[in-house]
Design an enzyme around this catalytic site. Structure first.
Site, short mmCIF file in Angstrom:
data_model
loop_
_atom_site.label_atom_id
_atom_site.label_comp_id
_atom_site.label_asym_id
_atom_site.label_seq_id
_atom_site.Cartn_x
_atom_site.Cartn_y
_atom_site.Cartn_z
N ARG A 1 -57.45 -8.93 34.80
CA ARG A 1 -56.55 -9.69 35.68
C ARG A 1 -57.06 -11.12 35.82
O ARG A 1 -58.26 -11.34 36.01
CB ARG A 1 -56.47 -9.04 37.07
CG ARG A 1 -55.59 -7.81 37.16
CD ARG A 1 -54.10 -8.15 36.95
NE ARG A 1 -53.24 -6.98 37.01
CZ ARG A 1 -52.81 -6.29 35.94
NH1 ARG A 1 -53.16 -6.65 34.74
NH2 ARG A 1 -52.00 -5.26 36.08
N GLU B 1 -49.37 -15.98 36.50
CA GLU B 1 -48.52 -15.84 35.31
C GLU B 1 -47.05 -16.04 35.68
O GLU B 1 -46.65 -15.61 36.75
CB GLU B 1 -48.75 -14.44 34.72
CG GLU B 1 -50.18 -14.28 34.23
CD GLU B 1 -50.50 -12.84 33.81
OE1 GLU B 1 -49.61 -11.98 33.81
OE2 GLU B 1 -51.66 -12.61 33.49
N HIS C 1 -50.27 -12.38 28.07
CA HIS C 1 -50.38 -11.02 28.64
C HIS C 1 -49.72 -9.98 27.73
O HIS C 1 -48.72 -9.35 28.10
CB HIS C 1 -49.76 -10.98 30.05
CG HIS C 1 -50.24 -9.82 30.86
ND1 HIS C 1 -50.41 -9.88 32.23
CD2 HIS C 1 -50.61 -8.56 30.51
CE1 HIS C 1 -50.84 -8.71 32.68
NE2 HIS C 1 -50.97 -7.89 31.65
C1 8YV Z 1 -48.62 -4.78 31.49
C2 8YV Z 1 -50.92 -4.44 32.48
O1 8YV Z 1 -48.48 -6.02 30.89
O2 8YV Z 1 -51.01 -2.12 32.63
C3 8YV Z 1 -51.33 -3.18 33.11
O3 8YV Z 1 -52.01 -3.23 34.15
O4 8YV Z 1 -51.33 -5.48 32.86
C4 8YV Z 1 -50.04 -4.43 31.31
O5 8YV Z 1 -50.13 -3.26 30.60
C5 8YV Z 1 -48.02 -4.92 32.82
O6 8YV Z 1 -48.23 -3.84 33.62
C6 8YV Z 1 -46.52 -5.12 32.64
O7 8YV Z 1 -45.90 -5.29 33.83
#
Ligand code: 8YV
Length: 324
Positions: free
Chosen positions: A234, A263, A281
């Protein structure tokens, strides 16, 4: 008719189309543009028992839905959901672990290799015709050879990355809230002590208050001028100003970033750094993996409303019981 057909599931904002389709076929689908209590009608407040989302669900939104039983988060990281508040209100929260582990670990290694060996920049060089006009691409200052890798966050994805690093012939050590039993890598009780011991730091740490700007100027300085920082967790875990400064002033050698604090806004200071590999991302963003994540979101809803037990509850809400 299935017993879930009358259950209203709210989808605020965008969600993977496969998840939306499956929700529509099993439940009563309700959509609003974003997770804003002002957009909730009285009928929604009276009916909505579940949320499926990949957006911020805060305490105010949870409180605005008195019949809410479950929030199925699309993603393994669920810092966007106030899970502690949900737990207090007896609302279950689920996430999507396991199905994305290997994909995200693959992306982390891609970022690491690219940051160290400048693959994207070398390709741009070729495409710009410079190979022909100027000769071979300059030798890279960085190499993976001889590196020592520290992993910040030894959960499922951290372990999958560690296995890959081992296969590359490099030593692995880690920092985590607490040591994990089933790995033999060296454990460092603080992030700074890990950064002092390695020259390559890969962060898989979750977001939230406990990790806010944990990767700061001091940690980057400890990595040193040959240091490489990769973030697949993150963006909130990094002091982005300090990182841009370290990259610009030779404090570290290079970085590979898939995630950012705000983001899709990427700080100009990072965009200005040629030694930063920046991705939008995409850690889990393949068709096959996103489909599996979408399926797990809906499987959690079905399991909750049919059996009273979700497939993948998050720690903060493991105690929550089905209301029947
Ligand atoms: C996705 C992520 O981009 O799973 C996660 O925590 O950061 C990613 O797999 C995100 O959840 C999409 O909304």
């Amino acid at each position: 008719m299935s017993q879930t057909q009358d259950v209203a599931i709210l989808v605020p904002g965008k969600l993977h189309p496969h998840a939306v389709e499956r929700i529509e076929s099993r439940f009563r689908l309700v959509r609003i543009e974003r997770a804003d209590p002002a957009l909730l009608t009285d009928a929604m407040k009276a009916k909505v028992r579940g949320i499926a989302s990949s957006t911020v669900i805060d305490a105010g939104f949870i409180d605005a839905l008195p019949k809410l039983e479950i929030i199925a988060n699309f993603g393994v990281g669920y810092d966007a959901v106030d899970a502690a508040h949900a737990g207090k209100k007896d609302v279950m929260v689920t996430n999507t672990p396991d199905v994305l582990t290997e994909e995200v670990a693959d992306t982390a290694l891609g970022l690491l290799l690219n940051a160290v060996r400048e693959l994207a920049r070398a390709e741009n060089y070729l495409r710009a015709g410079k190979w022909r006009s100027e000769g071979p691409y300059p030798l890279t200052k960085g190499s993976l050879r001889g590196r020592s890798v520290g992993i910040f966050g030894m959960g499922r994805i951290g372990r999958a990355i560690a296995r890959r690093i081992e296969a590359f012939g490099l030593p692995v050590s880690y920092h985590n809230r607490r040591p994990v039993d089933d790995v033999n890598y060296a454990y460092y009780p603080t992030l700074i002590s890990l950064a002092e011991a390695v020259d390559t730091l890969i962060s898989v740490a979750p977001g939230g208050g406990a990790t806010e700007k944990a990767v700061n100027a001091q940690v980057l300085k400890a990595l040193g001028p040959n240091g490489v920082f990769v973030n697949i967790g993150r963006g909130s875990t990094v002091d982005e100003d300090a990182l841009a400064e370290a990259l610009a002033n030779g404090g570290i050698l290079a970085a590979g970033l898939d995630v950012f604090a705000d983001e899709p806004n990427v700080p100009q200071a990072l965009l200005d750094c040629e030694n930063a590999t920046l991705l939008p991302h995409v850690g889990s963003a393949s068709v096959v993996t996103r489909q599996a994540m979408a399926d797990l979101v809906v499987d959690n809803l079905i399991a909750w409303f049919e059996e009273g037990k979700p497939v993948t509850p998050v720690r903060e809400t493991e105690h929550v019981q089905a209301r029947r």
